[in-house]
Design a protein around this motif. Structure first.
Motif, short mmCIF file in Angstrom:
data_model
loop_
_atom_site.label_atom_id
_atom_site.label_comp_id
_atom_site.label_asym_id
_atom_site.label_seq_id
_atom_site.Cartn_x
_atom_site.Cartn_y
_atom_site.Cartn_z
N VAL A 81 69.11 17.99 37.65
CA VAL A 81 70.12 18.66 38.43
C VAL A 81 70.97 17.71 39.05
N GLU A 82 70.41 16.54 39.45
CA GLU A 82 71.33 15.76 40.15
C GLU A 82 72.10 15.02 39.49
N ARG A 100 74.54 18.52 36.98
CA ARG A 100 74.57 19.73 37.90
C ARG A 100 75.52 20.96 37.29
N GLU A 101 76.67 20.10 36.91
CA GLU A 101 77.93 21.11 36.40
C GLU A 101 77.53 22.03 35.16
N LYS A 136 75.23 24.78 35.46
CA LYS A 136 75.58 25.78 36.01
C LYS A 136 76.16 26.77 34.77
N SER A 182 72.73 15.95 47.40
CA SER A 182 71.46 16.06 46.63
C SER A 182 70.39 16.43 47.58
N GLN A 241 65.17 25.20 40.15
CA GLN A 241 66.23 24.51 40.75
C GLN A 241 67.51 24.85 39.63
N CYS A 242 67.10 24.65 38.34
CA CYS A 242 68.15 24.82 37.38
C CYS A 242 68.37 26.45 37.13
N LEU A 258 70.95 27.47 39.61
CA LEU A 258 72.49 27.02 39.49
C LEU A 258 72.86 27.96 38.46
N GLU A 268 71.25 26.18 45.33
CA GLU A 268 70.34 25.16 44.42
C GLU A 268 69.09 25.51 45.17
#
Lengths: 345, 345, 345, 345
Positions: free
Chosen positions: C131-132, C135-136, C139, C269, C324-325, C328, C334
């Motif tokens: 994720v970190e 991230r984009e 999504k 994050s 977490q994924c 998003l 998150e």
């Protein structure tokens, strides 16, 4: 929001209170005292709380605990009895995780704890915080004596059988085992990793403080004279408590009926899980959660019943039970903030 | 029979010396000192020795250590340097398990250990007791500086490669892991079971005393300037030490040749087991024994060689090595009394 | 509510998904498959879930996963690639906790995993779920390749330094240590308690699948050719992962500037905790939580930087990161359902 | 030299026999069988034996066990009864570490072990190898049934009291705890590190095979009808066994007299250590040694006596006791090769 203060936040029951209360939806952590660590951010001592608890420890004389709605004492025996009178006078509720108010008879307390009781006038009022057996009283309490960890397992395990009058109350044997965190966060050789790991031992065999606490409570509930042999042991695990409770049946009763006694007793207690007859509970099934699990056995279908009880000694056996009491005292649903699922594996 | 005295017998290296020496066929345990435990039978503190060691601790001033043939110091740093001069004068050999005589340069010692060196005149004479690299000197020594636990693994692991000149001496990375007994038998919160169990951490990353000890010795043996990054870690196990040693090859050399360097170097050293190339040694294969095992790897056949070294930190890393030195100093076969097979499982 | 299916719920990443998703406020657990345990209530296998998860396992052919919004694969390598195409076609999002879609180059995958890749057409689309750093992309993803546990620590630890161009990308050494749960819930002798307890060992030294995954990702982010030596080790603890990452500085840069690189990179994050320079993170500070903690060191202020990274291998290293994924992918904050505080002690 | 064969050397009692016999001064290890590992050097499976045991496993049909003087069966139940008749006929003595010959009544054996007994004609001759209670018989035996681990602790703990007739034989409660190695070296999920670590549980509560073995032996020695409730538990440690034995006194007897019963009974048994009254034995005080330690307690000076018994389940509870029998059978001093001091810490 309930304003909460904690006296003595540097031990294991203290940090466990913080873990639970930091995510409690109705709590505002207001003050944590420690004489020795004045000014130290709590998260510097317990990095698990980094970013979650922003308080610092403050010296007892600097913290104005009278502004709290409730104060938890996660302290050695003797501290709560010294400070509770003033807090109660100021309208603050008090929950003591130590033994100061567990034993109604001050002379019995003094015999076992070797310190004078300085607030005997509060003993009558103090409510023993074993929620499942004292729920209504706790709701109205100002002062809670949070039960000992071992006594919680013994009382919840023996109570339905004693209440039903099916076992010999004078002949109870409780063989209990605790994880090492029960010994607290104190620098001592006996609980060093290199001493306690890969090892098993008993302690307090000749007599342990949790025996009179348990006997007295069971007698109060049931009116029966209780004879209890209790042997605690130390298990090389951090958390977890396991009690193997033995009792002699005094009446002809089948296993289904025994099981029904427990299911009826705890049907409205969501933190007591009565497992199917013959189950083998494991301490890890409660690790980090407020659940206590019970399973009944009857070896070779004889006249001995064996009750197995597991819990996390720091949660249902200490800090979780204290929060459960707090919820009741403030009119919240009993389970508020206590829904953590056990960490397995 | 060799008359043996032990100064400071209440720690883990002390009780380990007792375990080994109590069954050593040429040793007569004569005195064990402890200021604090004067008069206490050793077996009362360490019940593993009941029926096997009948000595009691005696206060330092009551024990006439000058009647011993050899005295082991299983003490904190600084004790041996204070007492060794007098014992040596009386003809008693001295083996120090602490660091007092490990570093030849007193100023380097003082920088890392933060205490003044009170017997610098003995530093030149003191023999570094890493048997496999110093065997002949040890035979004639009066005063032994028993190596540190980590340095033993690093020196034996790097030495054959440095000696052969096939690695970059200025670019050594040693990532080491130790069981908790390495921290000693001291009442401290950090090594409590509830803190150290189910946990892993590094310590001393910015600089550790075993770095200068190791670098200096490797430089003495090989004449090369050594650049060493050393990171110790704490493993939730009682005994055992594991070093993962990284080095860059500076020459084209095949794996068989690398392996041959180690086999040749240690062919007469029965306590160093050079395992087949690519083996995966486990610390438990040395638990309670004086063996140290080495295995070589070459990830994806590149220019980095990885040397894995395991030992029991209390035996080959401390007390066993000290007894190995004693054997040589008294003309005994090196392995006398050190034939214990590792406890597995 | 997001309808969630889990394929392969009988392993440790499966039960960890259940622990997290059972209290996730936006999730409805819909199906959990296991060929072998068809019909068995999940809570019978994992008593920690008694009263909290009421689903039973169902055989794969009986579970209509196409009715789910998202399906997690907590399966051995090879399962997700077989089933993902059909699910994606039906509009179901897929998160694979195994390695099927982690490596973009099918031939590299096949070399390291020894099975043919049966859905290479999806490799381009699959988004690497770290994720970190992604991230984009996450999504908007339909298919997530959840990162390996070790690669998560290595990438988050090395990335800020590589991005800033201050270290030698061709000379990275990662010495990593994992709790035993990383080996999964499989009946094998090597991970029995009596084999793995009180022991420490390395494995996969000659080459491990997480090396190419990590190298390839670091190269994609930074455009630099990465040379990585990675050595995994097994620690006698259930959960927890610790990576000690070594890198050579190629530029003159002071410690504050190094620290600033990490703080800037991860300031948004919340699951990456950059600790103060020189801190000593412990794995237990992440036990049961989705936090990953990083601390920088510079031994003796030389040209080597040491990055210490800790996480819970089953949470941030596996199931927590997958949730977490999911958050998003479904437009949720998150951290939804991932606020558990680590269990300490 | 006694020529020794071992059938089934790949389990924990097998490797423990090897550890003990490899340094036994009167033993020549002649053959070790394993169907599955034919040809594999023993030290490849157990690296603790590298350089100490040079034998390889051989398939059962290739090993001529009739050339041995004695054969140990470290096998699952049922193997010894199949092979013992032939070996005995050939003049080879047999020591079975499994249960085949422990129970004199074949029908009781078959009820508890669920396999038919194929050599019932040997049951009468077989000598139960609990040395301290059967020493003379063992000296003349051809066939030894080595006692179960739990039964060893229960018999040695209860015997002096039953013999003296001071306790209620019909009302014995034994709460026992074992390290995980007692479950053997078998690939099973329940004893994986991640399942058994940081956990405590009971098993076999409804009925365990060691109950009839113990009851029958105690009845044979004392002529009293024994009623025994036995509950075994699993402790997260590798080795070690702890029994907490409860009994009701039927006569007025003081603590000194109770203690004297044990001291008199075991005064010539060097592997039974009767500790001072009220002592708290720890399992680690026997780790790797053949010692069994006993301590008596009397909670609050009532009519219940608590006997604490510790041993290493793999040594005195299995392989050490078997070697002790062998020594007697061949006219050697009982302690030959069994002088290892427990590993502490």
């Amino acid at each position: 929001m309930i304003k909460v203060g904690i006296v003595g936040g540097t031990g294991y029951t203290g940090v466990e209170l913080l873990r639970l209360l930091a995510v409690h939806p109705q709590v505002e952590l207001t003050a944590i005292t420690s004489r020795k660590e004045d000014g130290l951010p709590v998260a510097d001592m317990f990095p698990s709380l980094r970013g979650r608890v922003n308080l610092a420890f403050s010296a007892p004389d600097k913290a104005d605990l009278t502004k709290c709605d409730v104060v938890f004492f996660a302290t050695p025996h003797g501290v709560a009895m010294a400070q509770a009178p003033e807090l109660l006078k100021a309208g603050v509720k008090v929950i003591d995780l130590a033994a100061d108010f567990r034993i109604k008879d001050a002379s019995v307390f003094e015999k076992w704890y070797k310190i004078p009781h300085t607030a005997p006038e509060l003993l009558e009022e103090a409510v023993y915080g074993l929620v499942e057996l004292n729920r209504e009283q706790i709701k109205g309490a100002r002062l809670i004596a949070n039960p000992g960890c071992y006594p919680t397992t013994m009382q919840l395990g023996y109570y339905p059988l004693l209440k039903a009058g099916v076992i010999d109350a004078g002949n109870l044997i409780a063989d209990s085992k605790s994880g090492v965190s029960g010994a607290g966060r104190k620098a001592e050789i006996g609980t060093l990793f290199s001493e306690a790991s890969d090892n098993f031992k008993a302690y307090g065999v000749a007599g342990h403080r949790h025996t009179p606490e348990t006997s007295a409570q069971l007698q109060r509930y049931t009116g029966q004279k209780v004879g209890l042999i209790f042997t605690p042991h130390l298990v090389p695990m951090i958390r977890g408590m396991f009690s193997t409770l033995y009792a002699k049946l005094t009446r002809d009763i089948d296993n289904a009926a025994l099981q029904a006694l427990f299911e009826a007793e705890y049907k409205d207690s969501q933190f007591v899980d009565v497992m199917p007859f013959g189950s083998l509970p494991e301490t890890r099934s409660t690790r980090g959660s407020n659940m206590l699990r019970i399973a009944l056995h009857r070896p070779e279908n004889g006249d001995t019943v064996v009750i197995l009880v597991v819990q996390d000694n720091l949660v249902k056996g200490a800090s979780g039970q204290a929060v459960q009491c707090m919820n009741l005292m403030f009119g919240l649903p009993e389970e508020t903030g206590l829904q953590q699922i056990a960490l397995l594996p």
